[in-house]
Write an enzyme that holds these catalytic residues in place. Structure first.
Site, mmCIF file in Angstrom:
data_model
loop_
_atom_site.group_PDB
_atom_site.id
_atom_site.type_symbol
_atom_site.label_atom_id
_atom_site.label_comp_id
_atom_site.label_asym_id
_atom_site.label_seq_id
_atom_site.Cartn_x
_atom_site.Cartn_y
_atom_site.Cartn_z
ATOM 1 N N GLN A 93 -27.770 50.951 66.117
ATOM 2 C CA GLN A 93 -27.815 51.325 64.703
ATOM 3 C C GLN A 93 -29.066 52.152 64.448
ATOM 4 O O GLN A 93 -29.241 52.716 63.378
ATOM 5 C CB GLN A 93 -27.863 50.082 63.821
ATOM 6 C CG GLN A 93 -26.694 49.145 63.995
ATOM 7 C CD GLN A 93 -26.921 47.850 63.234
ATOM 8 O OE1 GLN A 93 -26.577 47.737 62.057
ATOM 9 N NE2 GLN A 93 -27.505 46.875 63.903
ATOM 10 N N HIS A 111 -25.398 55.380 63.732
ATOM 11 C CA HIS A 111 -25.945 55.873 62.464
ATOM 12 C C HIS A 111 -26.693 57.183 62.614
ATOM 13 O O HIS A 111 -27.478 57.540 61.737
ATOM 14 C CB HIS A 111 -26.847 54.804 61.839
ATOM 15 C CG HIS A 111 -26.087 53.571 61.461
ATOM 16 N ND1 HIS A 111 -26.680 52.337 61.324
ATOM 17 C CD2 HIS A 111 -24.774 53.391 61.220
ATOM 18 C CE1 HIS A 111 -25.752 51.448 60.994
ATOM 19 N NE2 HIS A 111 -24.591 52.060 60.923
ATOM 20 N N CYS A 119 -27.319 71.422 58.564
ATOM 21 C CA CYS A 119 -27.265 72.113 57.268
ATOM 22 C C CYS A 119 -26.287 71.431 56.320
ATOM 23 O O CYS A 119 -25.242 70.942 56.742
ATOM 24 C CB CYS A 119 -26.844 73.577 57.486
ATOM 25 S SG CYS A 119 -26.828 74.501 55.946
ATOM 26 N N GLY A 180 -32.034 42.275 67.682
ATOM 27 C CA GLY A 180 -32.895 42.845 66.646
ATOM 28 C C GLY A 180 -32.152 43.427 65.469
ATOM 29 O O GLY A 180 -32.545 44.459 64.935
ATOM 30 N N ASN A 206 -33.326 37.561 68.430
ATOM 31 C CA ASN A 206 -33.889 37.895 67.136
ATOM 32 C C ASN A 206 -35.069 36.965 66.877
ATOM 33 O O ASN A 206 -35.146 35.895 67.459
ATOM 34 C CB ASN A 206 -32.812 37.727 66.049
ATOM 35 C CG ASN A 206 -33.145 38.488 64.788
ATOM 36 O OD1 ASN A 206 -34.250 38.364 64.264
ATOM 37 N ND2 ASN A 206 -32.214 39.305 64.301
HETATM 38 C C1 BV8 Z 1 -19.750 52.797 54.876
HETATM 39 C C2 BV8 Z 1 -29.299 55.316 59.121
HETATM 40 C C3 BV8 Z 1 -17.759 53.520 53.812
HETATM 41 C C4 BV8 Z 1 -30.144 55.886 58.051
HETATM 42 C C5 BV8 Z 1 -28.388 53.230 58.220
HETATM 43 C C6 BV8 Z 1 -21.060 45.136 50.228
HETATM 44 C C7 BV8 Z 1 -20.549 44.337 51.242
HETATM 45 C C8 BV8 Z 1 -20.318 44.853 52.513
HETATM 46 C C9 BV8 Z 1 -20.593 46.199 52.788
HETATM 47 C C10 BV8 Z 1 -21.094 46.968 51.784
HETATM 48 C C11 BV8 Z 1 -21.329 46.462 50.515
HETATM 49 N N1 BV8 Z 1 -21.829 47.453 49.753
HETATM 50 C C12 BV8 Z 1 -21.918 48.567 50.490
HETATM 51 C C13 BV8 Z 1 -21.450 48.296 51.717
HETATM 52 C C14 BV8 Z 1 -21.320 49.224 52.836
HETATM 53 C C15 BV8 Z 1 -22.692 49.459 53.455
HETATM 54 C C16 BV8 Z 1 -23.342 48.166 53.838
HETATM 55 O O1 BV8 Z 1 -22.977 47.543 54.827
HETATM 56 N N2 BV8 Z 1 -24.326 47.740 53.036
HETATM 57 C C17 BV8 Z 1 -25.014 46.506 53.327
HETATM 58 C C18 BV8 Z 1 -26.496 46.656 52.966
HETATM 59 C C19 BV8 Z 1 -24.360 45.395 52.535
HETATM 60 N N3 BV8 Z 1 -22.425 50.228 54.657
HETATM 61 C C20 BV8 Z 1 -22.354 51.560 54.552
HETATM 62 O O2 BV8 Z 1 -22.589 52.186 53.543
HETATM 63 C C21 BV8 Z 1 -21.907 52.282 55.822
HETATM 64 N N4 BV8 Z 1 -20.872 53.199 55.461
HETATM 65 O O3 BV8 Z 1 -19.482 51.640 54.690
HETATM 66 O O4 BV8 Z 1 -18.956 53.853 54.509
HETATM 67 C C22 BV8 Z 1 -16.932 54.731 53.895
HETATM 68 C C23 BV8 Z 1 -15.789 54.708 54.682
HETATM 69 C C24 BV8 Z 1 -15.002 55.833 54.731
HETATM 70 C C25 BV8 Z 1 -15.357 56.994 54.032
HETATM 71 C C26 BV8 Z 1 -16.544 57.006 53.271
HETATM 72 C C27 BV8 Z 1 -17.342 55.874 53.205
HETATM 73 C C28 BV8 Z 1 -23.044 53.094 56.407
HETATM 74 C C29 BV8 Z 1 -24.136 52.162 56.860
HETATM 75 C C30 BV8 Z 1 -25.182 52.966 57.641
HETATM 76 C C31 BV8 Z 1 -26.393 53.182 56.776
HETATM 77 N N5 BV8 Z 1 -27.440 53.852 57.579
HETATM 78 N N6 BV8 Z 1 -29.288 53.856 58.999
HETATM 79 C C32 BV8 Z 1 -31.602 55.658 58.340
HETATM 80 O O5 BV8 Z 1 -31.962 54.983 59.327
HETATM 81 O O6 BV8 Z 1 -32.411 56.184 57.559
HETATM 82 S S1 BV8 Z 1 -28.420 51.541 58.133
HETATM 83 C C33 BV8 Z 1 -29.976 51.067 58.573
HETATM 84 O O7 BV8 Z 1 -30.126 49.785 58.040
HETATM 85 C C34 BV8 Z 1 -30.112 50.892 60.054
HETATM 86 O O8 BV8 Z 1 -29.441 51.871 60.792
HETATM 87 C C35 BV8 Z 1 -29.553 49.547 60.278
HETATM 88 O O9 BV8 Z 1 -28.186 49.597 60.524
HETATM 89 C C36 BV8 Z 1 -29.756 48.892 58.950
HETATM 90 C C37 BV8 Z 1 -30.900 47.946 59.089
HETATM 91 O O10 BV8 Z 1 -30.378 46.947 59.770
HETATM 92 P P1 BV8 Z 1 -31.152 46.404 61.053
HETATM 93 O O11 BV8 Z 1 -31.122 47.442 62.128
HETATM 94 O O12 BV8 Z 1 -30.557 45.088 61.309
HETATM 95 O O13 BV8 Z 1 -32.651 46.283 60.615
HETATM 96 P P2 BV8 Z 1 -33.231 45.217 59.601
HETATM 97 O O14 BV8 Z 1 -34.581 45.681 59.200
HETATM 98 O O15 BV8 Z 1 -32.206 44.905 58.577
HETATM 99 O O16 BV8 Z 1 -33.362 43.900 60.506
HETATM 100 C C38 BV8 Z 1 -34.253 43.883 61.578
HETATM 101 C C39 BV8 Z 1 -33.905 42.628 62.335
HETATM 102 O O17 BV8 Z 1 -34.729 42.569 63.487
HETATM 103 C C40 BV8 Z 1 -34.157 41.366 61.537
HETATM 104 O O18 BV8 Z 1 -33.096 40.473 61.750
HETATM 105 C C41 BV8 Z 1 -35.457 40.810 62.150
HETATM 106 O O19 BV8 Z 1 -35.469 39.400 62.129
HETATM 107 C C42 BV8 Z 1 -35.352 41.288 63.561
HETATM 108 N N7 BV8 Z 1 -36.609 41.507 64.275
HETATM 109 C C43 BV8 Z 1 -37.793 41.945 63.762
HETATM 110 N N8 BV8 Z 1 -38.692 42.056 64.775
HETATM 111 C C44 BV8 Z 1 -38.056 41.704 65.928
HETATM 112 C C45 BV8 Z 1 -36.731 41.346 65.601
HETATM 113 N N9 BV8 Z 1 -35.841 40.934 66.524
HETATM 114 C C46 BV8 Z 1 -36.271 40.868 67.802
HETATM 115 N N10 BV8 Z 1 -37.518 41.204 68.196
HETATM 116 C C47 BV8 Z 1 -38.435 41.627 67.296
HETATM 117 N N11 BV8 Z 1 -39.676 41.956 67.715
HETATM 118 ZN ZN ZN Z 2 -26.802 76.683 56.797
#
Ligand code: BV8
Ligand code: ZN
Length: 246
Positions: A93, A111, A119, A180, A206
């Protein structure tokens, strides 16, 4: 260990936590904030349409942070697994590029990639590792329109071919490693469930429990830069023992 005398099919899903050990801020952790914004407020097409310069300042800040980070032992362990296991699929991700920098040869980028710009108006797309990016927001050299980071924002669809390949890998896996990730963002978060439904096992790495933990066959609590290498050293040793006995 081996499955019917063959090496196990392994699928891996990584999130921001695997790069935390390299110094890359996670989305939800303490370091995940930028100015007073949550990433989710800025990683959207609406925020970009409203204020492209602000969104680009956020991405430029992350690019500068990531440029100073190096892969950690968890990234390197996944490179070793790819080299040893014939059926290994890494799905991430993360957009930081650290898996590729570590040497992983095949990475399914669910992602997108923060080091690619594209563009908003024409087909122009290129790798751009300039830090800092100037001027902000960057304009297309071909048509003059706004460039954007080639990442999937909230509300945007994932690349269907990439996601189909990821689903296939998790459906066929004997073993799914989930490393993670807070397991909150869909559709990525559904992948490990496919493994479970098909009779495979889930191992979670995690620093805290997540919604997936109750479904996992084992949860290794701790920093993945420590827990994943330790697990792999033991698992590989057992694999070699069972393969030698054949
Ligand atoms: C889509 C790129 C539809 C950008 C990212 C309600 C319910 C269900 C779903 C939804 C909802 N409302 C909206 C939605 C859909 C939404 C979604 O799931 N929202 C969530 C918040 C509820 N999803 C979307 O919008 C997706 N698209 O659904 O489109 C559609 C279909 C057809 C046509 C049109 C539209 C798109 C989702 C992608 C978004 N882009 N990233 C960028 O990076 O700038 S997501 C971004 O956040 C990351 O890529 C990643 O996926 C996410 C963060 O998650 P994690 O990677 O898990 O990171 P996080 O900080 O959350 O957690 C870190 C973890 O690591 C923790 O657990 C921590 O404990 C642990 N950790 C920390 N240190 C360590 C560790 N573990 C081990 N070792 C360590 N040292
Ligand atoms: Zn262009």
């Amino acid at each position: 260990m081996t499955v019917g005398g063959r090496l196990p099919r392994v699928a891996v899903l990584t999130g921001a936590g695997i790069s935390a050990g390299s110094g890359v801020p996670t989305f939800r952790g303490a370091g995940g904030l930028w100015r007073q914004y949550h990433p989710q407020e800025l990683a959207t097409p609406e925020a970009f349409a409203r204020d492209p310069k602000l969104v680009w300042e956020f991405y430029d800040w992350r690019r500068q942070r990531i440029a100073a980070c190096r892969p950690n032992p968890a990234h390197l362990t996944l490179v070793e697994m790819e080299n040893i296991l014939p059926d290994f699929t890494l799905v991430t991700q993360n957009v930081d590029g650290l898996h590729t920098q570590a040497g992983s040869r095949r990475v399914l980028l669910l992602h997108g990639d923060i080091w690619t710009v594209r563009c908003t108006a024409c087909a122009f797309r290129e790798t751009n590792r300039q830090t800092p990016l100037e001027p902000l927001p960057p304009l297309c050299p071909q048509c003059g329109q706004l460039l954007r980071p080639d990442v999937v924002w909230f509300g945007e669809a994932l690349d269907s071919a990439v996601f189909a390949a990821a689903r296939r890998a998790f459906r066929q896996a004997d073993l799914a490693l989930v490393i993670g990730t807070s397991a909150l963002v869909y559709p990525a978060a559904e992948l490990p469930y496919l493994t479970k439904q098909a009779g495979g096992q889930i191992l979670e790495f995690n620093t805290e429990r997540t919604p997936l933990s109750s479904l996992a066959d084992a949860v290794f609590l701790g920093p993945s830069e420590e827990t994943l290498p330790a697990w792999w050293a033991e698992y590989r040793h057992q694999l070699e023992r069972t393969m030698d006995r054949r």
